[in-house]
Design a protein around this motif. Structure first.
Motif, PDB file in Angstrom:
ATOM      1  N   ASP A   1       0.866  -1.176   0.000  1.00 47.08           N
ATOM      2  CA  ASP A   1       0.000   0.000   0.000  1.00 47.08           C
ATOM      3  C   ASP A   1       0.902   1.226   0.000  1.00 47.08           C
ATOM      4  O   ASP A   1       1.839   1.318   0.802  1.00 47.08           O
ATOM      5  CB  ASP A   1      -0.918  -0.005   1.222  1.00 47.08           C
TER       6      ASP A   1
ATOM      7  N   ILE B   1       1.364   5.145   0.615  1.00 46.46           N
ATOM      8  CA  ILE B   1       0.843   6.341   1.273  1.00 46.46           C
ATOM      9  C   ILE B   1       1.878   7.441   1.085  1.00 46.46           C
ATOM     10  O   ILE B   1       2.995   7.178   0.618  1.00 46.46           O
ATOM     11  CB  ILE B   1       0.547   6.074   2.770  1.00 46.46           C
ATOM     12  N   PRO B   2       1.552   8.678   1.416  1.00 49.34           N
ATOM     13  CA  PRO B   2       2.535   9.754   1.193  1.00 49.34           C
ATOM     14  C   PRO B   2       3.881   9.477   1.853  1.00 49.34           C
ATOM     15  O   PRO B   2       3.978   9.335   3.071  1.00 49.34           O
ATOM     16  CB  PRO B   2       1.848  10.979   1.798  1.00 49.34           C
TER      17      PRO B   2
ATOM     18  N   LYS C   1       5.702   6.831   1.940  1.00 48.47           N
ATOM     19  CA  LYS C   1       5.970   5.507   2.499  1.00 48.47           C
ATOM     20  C   LYS C   1       5.326   4.416   1.656  1.00 48.47           C
ATOM     21  O   LYS C   1       4.344   4.648   0.946  1.00 48.47           O
ATOM     22  CB  LYS C   1       5.429   5.404   3.928  1.00 48.47           C
TER      23      LYS C   1
ATOM     24  N   ALA D   1       3.313   8.432  -3.392  1.00 48.26           N
ATOM     25  CA  ALA D   1       1.994   9.000  -3.162  1.00 48.26           C
ATOM     26  C   ALA D   1       0.936   7.961  -3.511  1.00 48.26           C
ATOM     27  O   ALA D   1       1.183   7.064  -4.334  1.00 48.26           O
ATOM     28  CB  ALA D   1       1.800  10.271  -3.995  1.00 48.26           C
ATOM     29  N   PRO D   2      -0.238   8.057  -2.902  1.00 52.29           N
ATOM     30  CA  PRO D   2      -1.311   7.108  -3.219  1.00 52.29           C
ATOM     31  C   PRO D   2      -1.632   7.103  -4.708  1.00 52.29           C
ATOM     32  O   PRO D   2      -1.623   8.145  -5.366  1.00 52.29           O
ATOM     33  CB  PRO D   2      -2.497   7.646  -2.399  1.00 52.29           C
TER      34      PRO D   2
END
Length: 537
Positions: A167, A169-170, A172, A211-212
């Motif tokens: 997954d 995320i910003p 990470k 980023a997502p």
């Protein structure tokens, strides 16, 4: 020499260059357009004309470049600086200045387009993953397991990572999965026993720029396994894991194509288009409602069909309706709405690849009464049509792309022959449609092993003069020699059914021959900083 003659001769030279460039690139040039969308027509002339000055004057009058354009043409071309005297002989000018011979050392394979001012653009657009960031981590997983029976010694522990999930995320990348261990040990009965252990893991990597919505590729490795048998039934273990994550974002880049090798197998953009769809439905709620809390929608199960200059899109709009009943209880109701539309995409053609990017732009609804809900969902479909090509890319200081480099390719053929037992007495075979429904390749040293299935639909006329259909699946397996192939490389397989030959042996048996050809293209993934085209402001 008068100034107007000098200017006309310059224009004549430019037009001659255009004419020969057009022939040199096998007539791939496209007509230019003006800012108003009208075609910019440039006349062609014969450089052996008996009166070049008169013809040049006529072309100059119709072309009518501005003073600035004429000066730019003269400054950039200016052939007479190094080859004096050639301006009076257009044929020698073309041979000596425009097309110096290179004896086959250089051959352009780019597309040639004519721009508004008569220049050329030989730079393809490609849709490729652009490197955003990457990172690695090492982790040690420590565990103690109770063995099912007393052990004398541990023979072996095999550890693998399974069910990796990621997954973004910003900043990470979150990694989750299962560490699967198989423990083989010698029991007190001298029998080899087996026991399984599953350990869930969850880690994250810091990657700047992530980023997502971006793509991520994660590879894992079990670097070391150590263990200690504390007592006959207690086993202590340590496993060192390594994870590597590469974050990319697919972008359309206008790049500079080179000549020769290496070649990269990339999707070239053939056309783009967009279309808006309004899906309006009325749904009857299962319970009486006093208000609608929320409606969410996603587009699922998209299928596409490419025809000339159009892409047909079909799919399902899945909606979830959350509403408050008259009893003040919140309810949920789902709705699936099939849809279809087409998008105009100039340059699209059968067999090309399609990427569809739907965006839910708005969801409007009206609760007309306690059980009737009117909804309007606005969806924007962005469509990109591509075709895989092999091109050389000029290295530069632009974005770093992650692309497959062609290591080798070869074509193999196989004959699939079998006897089919007909389900009914048959007098005639009308037609057989055959297609490859599954195909896989395994790369070994200098070879690719190919396996798959051919699905056949047999249309035949029974002895009762009724047409029937019968299906059959035939498995195949063969190999293709590919020089340079190495285990671990990827392979792209392009199958083609070349021929289907039926022969009715009797009313109940048919001999069927299928000629299958497969192109095997072996690639290895590389990173390359490309040169982007600098578009004029």
């Amino acid at each position: 020499m008068p100034v107007w003659v000098y200017a006309a001769t310059l224009v004549l030279v430019v037009v001659i260059c255009y004419f020969l460039l057009k022939k040199f690139f096998s007539n791939t040039a496209l007509p230019a357009t003006t800012g108003e969308g009208q075609e910019l027509k440039i006349q062609e002339i014969d450089y052996k004309t008996t009166n070049p000055e008169e013809e040049a004057e006529e072309i100059y009058t119709s072309f009518n470049p501005t003073d600035g354009e004429a000066e730019e043409i003269h400054t950039s071309f200016n052939p007479t600086d190094e080859k004096p005297g050639l301006e009076d002989n257009p044929e020698d000018l073309i041979k000596e200045i425009v097309f110096p011979q290179k004896e086959g050392k250089q051959k352009s394979q780019d597309y040639l387009y004519q721009n508004q001012k008569g220049g050329t653009k030989m730079d393809p657009e490609i849709k490729v993953p652009v490197l955003i960031g990457e990172g690695t981590i090492q982790k040690m997983v420590e565990s103690t397991v109770t063995l099912a029976s007393p052990a004398v010694k541990i023979r072996e522990i095999r550890a693998t990572m399974e069910n990796l999930r990621t997954d973004v995320i910003p900043g990470k990348v979150i990694i989750q999965g299962t560490l699967h261990k198989q423990i083989f040990y010698v029991g007190e009965d001298t029998v080899i026993h087996h026991q399984t252990e599953l350990i869930p893991i969850s880690y994250f990597l810091d990657i700047t720029g992530a980023a997502p919505g971006m793509d991520v590729t994660v590879t894992s490795a079990v670097e070391h396994v150590t263990y200690n048998l504390l007592n006959p039934t207690t086993l202590h273990q340590k496993v060192i894991l390594a994870f590597s994550a590469v974050v990319t974002q697919t972008q359309i880049l206008n790049v500079v194509a080179g000549i020769g090798t290496p070649l990269y197998y990339v999707p070239q953009v053939m056309g783009t288009g967009s279309q808006q769809l309004i899906a309006e439905t009325t749904v009857t709620l299962a319970n009486a409602a006093q208000k609608v809390d929320e409606i969410t929608a996603v587009v699922r199960d998209i299928t596409t069909d490419v025809i000339t200059d159009k892409v047909i899109i079909q799919g399902i709009l899945h909606k979830q309706i959350f509403y408050v009943g008259v009893d003040n209880v919140e309810y949920h109701q789902a709705e699936d709405v099939p849809f279809s539309l087409f998008v105009d995409v100039t340059g699209a053609g059968p067999g090309m690849n399609v990427q569809v990017h739907p965006t839910i732009e708005a969801i409007n609804y009206t609760l007309e009464n306690e059980t009737t809900l009117l909804q309007k969902v606005v969806i924007m479909f962005e469509v990109v049509v591509t075709q895989n090509v092999q091109i050389n890319l000029v290295e530069g200081t632009g974005p770093v792309v992650v692309v497959p480099e062609v290591a080798g390719e070869a074509t193999g053929q196989t004959l699939l022959q079998d006897i089919v037992t007909m389900e009914r007495p048959t007098q005639k075979i009308r037609n057989i449609d055959a297609s490859v429904t599954s195909i896989t390749g395994n790369v070994i040293a200098n070879k690719v092993i190919i396996q798959g299935t051919v699905h056949k639909q047999i249309f035949y006329i029974g002895t009762d003069n009724i047409e029937y259909e019968q299906s059959e699946d035939v498995d195949f397996s063969f190999f293709v020699d590919v020089t340079g192939a190495v285990p671990g490389m990827s392979v792209v397989l392009v199958p083609t059914i070349e021929s289907v030959i039926p022969e009715l042996l009797s009313e109940t048996q048919m001999l069927e021959k299928v000629v299958l050809q497969v192109l095997a293209k072996v690639t290895t993934t590389v990173r390359l900083a490309v040169t982007q085209v600098q578009l004029p402001v």
